[in-house]
Write a protein that holds these residues in place. Structure first.
Motif, mmCIF file in Angstrom:
data_model
loop_
_atom_site.group_PDB
_atom_site.id
_atom_site.type_symbol
_atom_site.label_atom_id
_atom_site.label_comp_id
_atom_site.label_asym_id
_atom_site.label_seq_id
_atom_site.Cartn_x
_atom_site.Cartn_y
_atom_site.Cartn_z
ATOM 1 N N GLY A 14 0.655 6.455 -2.032
ATOM 2 C CA GLY A 14 0.308 5.053 -2.202
ATOM 3 C C GLY A 14 0.762 4.421 -3.488
ATOM 4 O O GLY A 14 0.365 3.298 -3.797
ATOM 5 N N THR A 15 1.584 5.121 -4.242
ATOM 6 C CA THR A 15 2.091 4.510 -5.471
ATOM 7 C C THR A 15 3.491 5.027 -5.747
ATOM 8 O O THR A 15 3.828 6.156 -5.386
ATOM 9 C CB THR A 15 1.178 4.808 -6.675
ATOM 10 O OG1 THR A 15 1.794 4.260 -7.854
ATOM 11 C CG2 THR A 15 0.977 6.302 -6.887
ATOM 12 N N HIS A 50 0.826 -1.208 0.000
ATOM 13 C CA HIS A 50 0.000 0.000 0.000
ATOM 14 C C HIS A 50 0.865 1.265 0.000
ATOM 15 O O HIS A 50 0.377 2.353 -0.329
ATOM 16 C CB HIS A 50 -0.958 -0.001 1.187
ATOM 17 C CG HIS A 50 -1.946 -1.124 1.142
ATOM 18 N ND1 HIS A 50 -2.929 -1.209 0.175
ATOM 19 C CD2 HIS A 50 -2.095 -2.237 1.909
ATOM 20 C CE1 HIS A 50 -3.647 -2.319 0.365
ATOM 21 N NE2 HIS A 50 -3.153 -2.963 1.400
ATOM 22 N N MET A 103 2.032 3.360 2.097
ATOM 23 C CA MET A 103 1.575 4.519 2.858
ATOM 24 C C MET A 103 1.825 4.282 4.338
ATOM 25 O O MET A 103 1.949 3.146 4.782
ATOM 26 C CB MET A 103 0.070 4.753 2.630
ATOM 27 C CG MET A 103 -0.249 5.360 1.267
ATOM 28 S SD MET A 103 -1.984 5.794 1.096
ATOM 29 C CE MET A 103 -2.702 4.166 0.924
ATOM 30 N N LEU A 161 -0.085 11.791 -5.838
ATOM 31 C CA LEU A 161 -0.953 10.942 -5.012
ATOM 32 C C LEU A 161 -0.079 10.060 -4.127
ATOM 33 O O LEU A 161 0.989 9.605 -4.549
ATOM 34 C CB LEU A 161 -1.824 10.024 -5.888
ATOM 35 C CG LEU A 161 -3.043 10.636 -6.563
ATOM 36 C CD1 LEU A 161 -3.688 9.605 -7.496
ATOM 37 C CD2 LEU A 161 -4.068 11.120 -5.536
#
Lengths: 212, 212
Positions: free
Chosen positions: B126-127, B49, B51, B124
């Protein structure tokens, strides 16, 4: 109980499917969508969050947000359990439910809201103020949905259902996100065979059919 | 238990403040932020994930998402209750917690992520893929935060705490969002006197001080 609803909205479907999985009679439903895919003025005047779904209890209390409504119903009607029976289940289900929402649902919503002609100047839900569409969010949303597909496919290579060995609310949000995506022209990538297997399974549930 | 943490991240503060309100000893904490405000490769390699926060239990189970971690802890350590004792409380608290997150936290994050030089191509979380910053989101985020301030001020004209007459997790998320906003140059509008009153009250709690 009364559910303020927009039949087309994926967030409303999350609640309707949850209710059906509980085996409850659906509460009375009031459609609050009017011309131009806008919430009716009479609804917005009395509900400052200006979003659907919203549940009004028989005591007149009002709860917005799909998952908050589900949390209320889970406590009132514990069976069948959809949000976890112990700490680890509760945490794991909530993690996957939130990932399905943030990556899947919001990803598709970025594409939908920022491209649909009825949503010009309505780039965000929950406000009557002018919020311009941002065309760059269409591409960003597409990437988000692609990552959602591949992440959930990887998870579903390991597990039968999204959050583990049994069907939960995380499957409901994920299904509503996938179906919202395909409605908007996305396809489950052919390589995502586990996601496809899961999608067929969950789509065959009576709650998935009846909540459409 | 071990909490994978970035001390600066408001989502990590939500969990730390929750733990302190429970009167628990903080779990052992591992900082996983490295150069350029990036998560360390060793963390990202083992946590798809990508994060923070993430909680690892003594059994090796891993739960991400601040509220999912709080849900786990609420079940393990029921007192003091922060997420609701009955259906209506649970639903109401979750509604306000999610509004604080979607309008406050995400609003500020849109400003922060799309303007900070260390987040170029990291629009963003999480990636690890390239996600370009979108400058228009800075203005959109500012509007979102302004609406968050005025909505929560209206609510706090009616209630002592965000979700009603007692302190709950909704106050934690709202506080973390307000403080994230002021860190990014926002000020609570002078007209929002109830929000300001609440902010002074919640900021004086030991958990607010110790979680900073």
């Amino acid at each position: 109980m009364k559910l303020y609803n927009w039949q087309f909205a994926p967030n409303c479907r999350r609640v309707r499917m949850f209710v059906l999985e509980k085996g409850l009679d659906l509460p009375s439903i009031e459609e609050v969508i009017g011309d131009g895919l806008k919430l009716t003025p009479s609804y917005v005047d009395t509900w400052p969050h200006a979003m659907v779904p919203m549940l009004e209890t028989d005591d007149g209390a009002r709860i917005g947000e799909a998952m908050a409504i589900c949390r209320y119903l889970e406590d009132q009607y514990p069976e069948s359990n959809l949000m976890g029976r112990n700490a680890l289940e509760k945490g794991t289900i909530e993690m996957w439910e939130r990932r399905a929402y943030d990556e899947g649902m919001i990803g598709v919503a970025e594409v939908f809201r920022n491209s649909h002609p009825d949503f010009v100047d309505r780039g965000l839900p929950g406000t009557l103020e002018t919020v311009p569409q941002i065309p760059q969010l269409i591409d960003r949303g597409k990437g988000r949905v692609a990552r959602f597909f591949s992440k959930f496919d990887r998870q579903l290579q390991e597990t039968t259902w999204v959050a583990g060995p049994r069907f939960t609310v995380a499957d409901i949000t994920a299904l509503c996100a996938v179906d919202f995506a395909t409605f908007n022209g996305f396809e489950i990538p052919p390589a995502c065979t586990s996601l496809e297997r899961w999608h067929a399974q969950v789509s065959a549930r009576p709650s998935a059919v009846a909540s459409r």
